[in-house]
Design a protein around this motif. Structure first.
Motif, short mmCIF file in Angstrom:
data_model
loop_
_atom_site.label_atom_id
_atom_site.label_comp_id
_atom_site.label_asym_id
_atom_site.label_seq_id
_atom_site.Cartn_x
_atom_site.Cartn_y
_atom_site.Cartn_z
N LEU A 1 0.83 -1.20 0.00
CA LEU A 1 0.00 0.00 0.00
C LEU A 1 0.87 1.25 0.00
O LEU A 1 0.56 2.25 -0.67
N ARG A 2 1.97 1.19 0.74
CA ARG A 2 2.89 2.34 0.76
C ARG A 2 3.53 2.55 -0.61
O ARG A 2 3.57 3.67 -1.13
N ASP A 3 4.00 1.47 -1.21
CA ASP A 3 4.73 1.58 -2.47
C ASP A 3 3.83 1.95 -3.65
O ASP A 3 4.31 2.51 -4.64
N THR A 4 2.56 1.63 -3.55
CA THR A 4 1.61 2.00 -4.61
C THR A 4 0.89 3.31 -4.30
O THR A 4 -0.04 3.69 -5.02
N ASN A 5 1.32 3.94 -3.20
CA ASN A 5 0.76 5.25 -2.82
C ASN A 5 -0.75 5.21 -2.61
O ASN A 5 -1.48 6.14 -2.98
N ALA A 6 -1.22 4.11 -2.02
CA ALA A 6 -2.66 3.93 -1.76
C ALA A 6 -3.02 4.68 -0.47
O ALA A 6 -3.24 4.08 0.59
N LEU A 7 -3.07 5.98 -0.57
CA LEU A 7 -3.19 6.82 0.62
C LEU A 7 -4.52 6.64 1.35
O LEU A 7 -4.56 6.60 2.57
N ASN A 8 -5.61 6.54 0.59
CA ASN A 8 -6.91 6.39 1.24
C ASN A 8 -6.99 5.08 2.02
O ASN A 8 -7.52 5.03 3.13
N GLU A 9 -6.44 4.04 1.42
CA GLU A 9 -6.49 2.74 2.09
C GLU A 9 -5.56 2.73 3.30
O GLU A 9 -5.91 2.18 4.36
N LEU A 10 -4.40 3.32 3.19
CA LEU A 10 -3.51 3.43 4.35
C LEU A 10 -4.16 4.25 5.47
O LEU A 10 -4.03 3.91 6.65
N GLU A 11 -4.82 5.31 5.09
CA GLU A 11 -5.52 6.13 6.08
C GLU A 11 -6.57 5.29 6.81
O GLU A 11 -6.66 5.34 8.05
N ARG A 12 -7.33 4.52 6.04
CA ARG A 12 -8.38 3.69 6.65
C ARG A 12 -7.80 2.59 7.52
O ARG A 12 -8.34 2.29 8.59
N ARG A 13 -6.69 2.04 7.13
CA ARG A 13 -6.09 0.93 7.87
C ARG A 13 -5.34 1.37 9.12
O ARG A 13 -5.32 0.64 10.12
N LEU A 14 -4.69 2.54 9.08
CA LEU A 14 -3.72 2.89 10.12
C LEU A 14 -4.12 4.04 11.03
O LEU A 14 -3.61 4.13 12.15
N GLY B 1 -3.16 -3.56 9.50
CA GLY B 1 -3.53 -2.22 9.93
C GLY B 1 -4.11 -2.20 11.32
O GLY B 1 -4.69 -3.18 11.79
N PHE B 2 -3.95 -1.07 12.00
CA PHE B 2 -4.42 -0.93 13.38
C PHE B 2 -5.93 -1.02 13.50
O PHE B 2 -6.46 -1.29 14.57
N SER B 3 -6.65 -0.81 12.40
CA SER B 3 -8.12 -0.82 12.45
C SER B 3 -8.70 -2.20 12.18
O SER B 3 -9.92 -2.35 12.17
#
Length: 594
Positions: free
Chosen positions: A27-40, A58-60
């Motif tokens: 997710l980091r390497d593909t710049n999936a910011l929305n998904e990282l936001e939702r997960r972390l 992810g923490f969620s």
């Protein structure tokens, strides 16, 4: 990405599970910011007696790291706040879902690190064995890794207190705080579980015979003479019930039954059902096929962790699926009949929830038995039962409409194994009296009034939409003018805001909870209904009950109430919410809402 980078860095620093690390790296390497936001960004919430959610990085989400964090928090809570019982240990069990065994092992590490003994189940287990084990071992707490009847991608972490009941307020909040204070994995957190003085690795095999013996003893105590039930088909719906219930039946000399072959062994994919919940349409289709092929007229089922129990009976050539309310009052009737008719019954007490049928209260009153309603969930009923027992009451039974039944002589949580055994004993007794299960139910309706229910839900894709609905209801004319469509509102209770129009102080007789949404209305014509936001699913649930002189009257009142809820509230305040097109009432009448 700048604001997310510290969260990504922390995750990768703490997580040693290759699968979930790879998810976050991708997710980091593909710049999936929305998904990282939702997960972390936000943590999975510890509540409803523990954790439950989708398994993902992810923490969620539910994953190895969040299990470690929850376990460290609970272990430190026991060590710091319950030091006098910490040496009694914790019971840790798990079902057969994906990752359940791994999560249980990681949980055990946290307690061993705090020198708290672990009564560890090294095999998949039905959920009821954990609360039973807490009482059997006099443990400080219990943990069951299960998501019950949720879809395959989910898992959960259910926590029991030292009294064998699910944790409740304020203990859950104190544990949640302890989790926040112990997020960084301890040095041994990721190690393989090792044998040692604090690990009792054979606890399940030690405990299981005691559980089965207690279930058999209690079941036989409910009948004057043991008789065998009619032949039946059993399904554990790909869960762990099939590992325990058939052997229990054999110990009771019940031999004339078959299991659904495709569903009798645990399978975390639940391949033959859309949802592994016996309440869901289609869940018992294979059981019905098997019963029809074998000429059997009775089906009993457990959900995947065997804490729920369901029944279907063939009535005049058609299969009739009993609701949780039906089974609840039938079991209660059976238990009431087992009491000494010459004895004072006032020392006995039964419980149900405010969204379950009021019929149990009428039955209890007729016997002089104490009756109490609680909020939804066994974390409430079990703890209330414990308090009643402290005051000299015996609490043999409690139930909720969602197929959950508790028998305190066995354990203080819903128990689908015990429920099935007791039901079979009752069925055999009724059969000897010339009654089918359905006929016995009609007999109870004749005595206490025909109770019709319609329990279902509207799909609510966001908590904000749920909040909008309840804001609209509270701000609308219905409650102020005490008029709900064609119904007159006799009383209404708001447990979110702590108001009850039917009490002298306008304070509710149940605990208020500002963090959830829940309204109950009593209408003329014998109707009561509750609408509430689900704490674990994207749903707004409703529970409608009518008591009428006839089935037809009760059905009409229930259907009229639902249509008014839909028109006056949902379509007006949140028109984007949706519901099933066809809703079956408890007697099988289908309401077409299109």
């Amino acid at each position: 990405m700048d604001s997310l980078s510290p969260l990504v860095q922390t995750w990768l620093q703490w997580d040693q599970d290759p699968t979930t690390r790879a998810e976050i790296v991708h997710l980091r390497d593909t710049n999936a910011l929305n998904e990282l936001e939702r997960r972390l960004r936000n943590r999975i919430e510890f509540g409803t007696a523990g954790l439950r959610g989708r398994m993902a990085a992810g923490f969620s989400c539910m994953n190895s790291l969040t299990i470690i964090q929850a376990s460290q928090g609970l272990a430190r809570f026991i060590r710091d706040k319950r030091p006098e019982i910490a040496s009694h240990g914790v019971v840790i069990g798990h079902d057969a879902r994906h990752n359940s065994a791994r999560f249980a092992r990681l949980a055990a590490n946290a307690f061993i690190a705090q020198q708290i003994p672990v009564w560890y189940f090294d095999e998949p287990s039905p959920t009821p064995l954990v609360p039973f084990g807490v009482n059997h071992f006099h443990a400080a707490a219990g943990i069951m890794v299960t998501a019950s009847h949720n879809p395959p991608q989910d898992n959960g972490y259910k926590v029991y207190s030292s009294n064998g009941a699910q944790i409740n307020r304020p203990e859950d909040g104190e544990i949640a705080q302890s989790i926040q204070e112990n997020l960084e994995p301890w040095s041994t957190a990721w190690e393989d579980l090792q044998s040692g003085e604090y690990l009792h690795a054979n606890s399940y095999r030690e405990l299981l015979p005691h559980y089965q013996s207690q279930v058999a003893k209690f079941t036989k105590s409910t009948v004057a003479q043991w008789q065998h039930p009619r032949p039946y088909v059993y399904t554990p719906l790909h869960g762990v019930g099939g590992l325990v219930f058939p052997s229990l039946c054999h110990s009771l000399e019940i031999e004339d039954f078959t299991s659904v072959p495709a569903q009798e062994k645990p399978d975390p994919e639940f391949p033959t059902v859309k949802f592994p919940n016996p309440e869901e349409a289609g869940a018992l289709d294979l059981a019905v096929q098997a019963a029809d092929q074998q000429g059997k007229t009775l089906i009993i089922a457990n959900d995947p962790d065997a804490d729920r129990f369901a029944v279907a009976e063939k009535v005049e050539g058609e299969w009739f699926l009993l609701t949780g309310n039906h089974v609840g009052v039938l079991l209660a009737s059976h238990l009431f009949d087992s009491l000494d008719p010459s004895a004072d019954c006032s020392s006995n007490a039964v419980l149900t929830t405010t969204v379950s049928s009021g019929m149990l209260g009428k039955m209890a009153a007729a016997k002089g038995i104490h009756y109490t309603e609680t909020l939804t969930g066994f974390k409430w009923m079990a703890n209330v039962a414990r308090e009643l027992e402290k005051n000299g009451k015996t609490v043999p039974f409690a139930y909720e409409e969602a197929l959950g039944y508790m028998f305190s002589p066995v354990c203080y949580d819903k128990d689908g194994i015990t429920a099935a055994a007791v039901f079979l004993a009752a069925e055999a007794k009724w059969r000897a009296q010339g009654l089918t299960v359905f006929a016995k139910l009609q007999q109870l309706f004749t005595e206490f009034g025909h109770h019709e229910t319609l329990n279902n839900y509207f799909r609510s894709p966001s908590p904000q939409l749920t909040l909008e609905l309840f804001r609209g209801i509270r701000g609308g004319s219905c409650l102020a003018e005490k008029q709900f469509g064609s119904f007159k509102v006799l009383r209404w209770r708001d447990l979110t805001e702590g108001y009850d129009s039917g009490t002298p102080t306008n304070k509710p007789d149940l605990p208020e909870d500002p963090t959830s949404q829940m309204l109950t209305l009593w209408l003329d014509g014998g109707v009561r209904f509750t609408i509430r936001g689900s704490g674990t699913e994207p749903k707004v649930k409703f529970y409608i009950e009518s008591c009428g002189a006839s089935r037809e009257d009760a059905i009409k009142a229930v259907c009229d109430t639902f249509l008014t809820i839909s028109k006056e509230w949902v379509q007006r305040y949140t028109p984007s919410m949706s519901c099933s097109d066809r809703l079956p009432t408890s007697s099988g009448h289908v309401l077409d809402v299109q």
